[in-house]
Scaffold this motif. Sequence first.
Motif, PDB file in Angstrom:
ATOM      1  N   PHE A 155       0.834  -1.203   0.000  1.00  0.00           N
ATOM      2  CA  PHE A 155       0.000   0.000   0.000  1.00  0.00           C
ATOM      3  C   PHE A 155       0.872   1.258   0.000  1.00  0.00           C
ATOM      4  O   PHE A 155       0.606   2.205  -0.738  1.00  0.00           O
ATOM      5  CB  PHE A 155      -0.918  -0.015   1.208  1.00  0.00           C
ATOM      6  CG  PHE A 155      -1.814   1.197   1.321  1.00  0.00           C
ATOM      7  CD1 PHE A 155      -2.746   1.476   0.343  1.00  0.00           C
ATOM      8  CD2 PHE A 155      -1.706   2.063   2.399  1.00  0.00           C
ATOM      9  CE1 PHE A 155      -3.575   2.594   0.435  1.00  0.00           C
ATOM     10  CE2 PHE A 155      -2.515   3.178   2.495  1.00  0.00           C
ATOM     11  CZ  PHE A 155      -3.452   3.444   1.514  1.00  0.00           C
ATOM     12  N   LEU A 156       1.918   1.257   0.805  1.00  0.00           N
ATOM     13  CA  LEU A 156       2.810   2.416   0.873  1.00  0.00           C
ATOM     14  C   LEU A 156       3.546   2.605  -0.459  1.00  0.00           C
ATOM     15  O   LEU A 156       3.757   3.750  -0.889  1.00  0.00           O
ATOM     16  CB  LEU A 156       3.805   2.247   2.021  1.00  0.00           C
ATOM     17  CG  LEU A 156       3.201   2.263   3.426  1.00  0.00           C
ATOM     18  CD1 LEU A 156       4.275   1.992   4.483  1.00  0.00           C
ATOM     19  CD2 LEU A 156       2.505   3.608   3.713  1.00  0.00           C
ATOM     20  N   SER A 157       3.926   1.520  -1.099  1.00  0.00           N
ATOM     21  CA  SER A 157       4.565   1.607  -2.420  1.00  0.00           C
ATOM     22  C   SER A 157       3.602   2.201  -3.442  1.00  0.00           C
ATOM     23  O   SER A 157       3.990   3.028  -4.275  1.00  0.00           O
ATOM     24  CB  SER A 157       5.022   0.223  -2.893  1.00  0.00           C
ATOM     25  OG  SER A 157       6.040  -0.285  -2.063  1.00  0.00           O
ATOM     26  N   PHE A 158       2.350   1.769  -3.372  1.00  0.00           N
ATOM     27  CA  PHE A 158       1.319   2.288  -4.278  1.00  0.00           C
ATOM     28  C   PHE A 158       1.140   3.798  -4.070  1.00  0.00           C
ATOM     29  O   PHE A 158       1.111   4.558  -5.055  1.00  0.00           O
ATOM     30  CB  PHE A 158       0.000   1.561  -4.021  1.00  0.00           C
ATOM     31  CG  PHE A 158      -1.192   2.229  -4.645  1.00  0.00           C
ATOM     32  CD1 PHE A 158      -1.427   2.116  -6.001  1.00  0.00           C
ATOM     33  CD2 PHE A 158      -2.085   2.968  -3.874  1.00  0.00           C
ATOM     34  CE1 PHE A 158      -2.522   2.737  -6.587  1.00  0.00           C
ATOM     35  CE2 PHE A 158      -3.169   3.586  -4.448  1.00  0.00           C
ATOM     36  CZ  PHE A 158      -3.394   3.463  -5.804  1.00  0.00           C
ATOM     37  N   ILE A 159       1.027   4.238  -2.831  1.00  0.00           N
ATOM     38  CA  ILE A 159       0.862   5.662  -2.533  1.00  0.00           C
ATOM     39  C   ILE A 159       2.038   6.457  -3.103  1.00  0.00           C
ATOM     40  O   ILE A 159       1.868   7.532  -3.677  1.00  0.00           O
ATOM     41  CB  ILE A 159       0.745   5.884  -1.004  1.00  0.00           C
ATOM     42  CG1 ILE A 159      -0.581   5.323  -0.478  1.00  0.00           C
ATOM     43  CG2 ILE A 159       0.857   7.361  -0.659  1.00  0.00           C
ATOM     44  CD1 ILE A 159      -1.811   6.017  -0.997  1.00  0.00           C
ATOM     45  N   HIS A 160       3.232   5.894  -2.954  1.00  0.00           N
ATOM     46  CA  HIS A 160       4.429   6.573  -3.473  1.00  0.00           C
ATOM     47  C   HIS A 160       4.383   6.651  -5.002  1.00  0.00           C
ATOM     48  O   HIS A 160       4.719   7.686  -5.603  1.00  0.00           O
ATOM     49  CB  HIS A 160       5.689   5.829  -3.016  1.00  0.00           C
ATOM     50  CG  HIS A 160       6.957   6.385  -3.593  1.00  0.00           C
ATOM     51  ND1 HIS A 160       7.497   5.921  -4.762  1.00  0.00           N
ATOM     52  CD2 HIS A 160       7.781   7.393  -3.155  1.00  0.00           C
ATOM     53  CE1 HIS A 160       8.604   6.589  -5.044  1.00  0.00           C
ATOM     54  NE2 HIS A 160       8.795   7.485  -4.070  1.00  0.00           N
ATOM     55  N   ASP A 161       3.957   5.576  -5.646  1.00  0.00           N
ATOM     56  CA  ASP A 161       3.961   5.502  -7.099  1.00  0.00           C
ATOM     57  C   ASP A 161       2.991   6.498  -7.751  1.00  0.00           C
ATOM     58  O   ASP A 161       3.262   7.007  -8.837  1.00  0.00           O
ATOM     59  CB  ASP A 161       3.615   4.084  -7.572  1.00  0.00           C
ATOM     60  CG  ASP A 161       4.708   3.080  -7.269  1.00  0.00           C
ATOM     61  OD1 ASP A 161       5.847   3.520  -7.010  1.00  0.00           O
ATOM     62  OD2 ASP A 161       4.402   1.872  -7.260  1.00  0.00           O
ATOM     63  N   ILE A 162       1.860   6.743  -7.109  1.00  0.00           N
ATOM     64  CA  ILE A 162       0.839   7.587  -7.739  1.00  0.00           C
ATOM     65  C   ILE A 162       0.882   9.045  -7.270  1.00  0.00           C
ATOM     66  O   ILE A 162       0.179   9.881  -7.812  1.00  0.00           O
ATOM     67  CB  ILE A 162      -0.582   7.037  -7.504  1.00  0.00           C
ATOM     68  CG1 ILE A 162      -0.958   7.099  -6.021  1.00  0.00           C
ATOM     69  CG2 ILE A 162      -0.713   5.631  -8.070  1.00  0.00           C
ATOM     70  CD1 ILE A 162      -2.414   6.773  -5.762  1.00  0.00           C
ATOM     71  N   SER A 163       1.700   9.345  -6.265  1.00  0.00           N
ATOM     72  CA  SER A 163       1.703  10.707  -5.726  1.00  0.00           C
ATOM     73  C   SER A 163       2.503  11.665  -6.593  1.00  0.00           C
ATOM     74  O   SER A 163       3.228  11.257  -7.488  1.00  0.00           O
ATOM     75  CB  SER A 163       2.275  10.695  -4.308  1.00  0.00           C
ATOM     76  OG  SER A 163       3.613  10.245  -4.324  1.00  0.00           O
TER      77      SER A 163
END
Length: 220
Positions: free
Chosen positions: A212-220
């Motif tokens: 989830f944290l990787s996803f947040i980083h990828d789309i921010s």
Amino acid sequence: MTQGHPGVDRDNKMDSLSACLSESFMVNTDRAAIRVLSDDQMFISGVCALLARVAPCGQGAILDDTREQMLFIDLNHLTHSLFHLVRALAHLPSSYRVVFWTAQQPAHTLNFLRLIENASFIHKKASLLDIERAMREILCGQRFITPQVKHTFMSSNGPGRVSEETFTILDNMMSGVRVKCIAAKLHTADKSVYSKIRQFREKLSLLRKSDFLSFIHDIS
């Protein structure tokens, strides 16, 4: 729960989208007015060269309102937040047909992009022949999904629709706002915020916190 002002929310999304479009590169073909979102000049030049091969008529920089509006988004060289771009396109009435150009994006990011209805996906590392075929299909009004991305979609149910409240929670999380403060902003309970986050994670199969944290980083 206290609701925000719809007009203000709409204006904010329009501003976000307008900021992206103001930096796009415009190409006109005989059938479409295409905006290319990328900060990679080589990619833009490559797209222009491909368009010259598959749709040579109507090239130019003058916007023609009679042409279909298309948006080519380079996922590997995008200066604006992918989250805010998807949020704007998913919730605002738009005449744009979206084409994502991808190379090695994580499955959870690709699934998130399915919030854009009928978006097409072209793999940048496909053969020139395959990319030309994809471009022709898209310019003829069809939807194209590159086989690599289609395989990812076949193994997932997709995110469905994400509520504006969930978008707001994610937006705050990406800004480093703690759950307790998010709940206070939304005039709701902490457990309601956690529930929305859990539901979203389940939709994208982001079961591990690290994913989830990787996803947040990828789309921010």
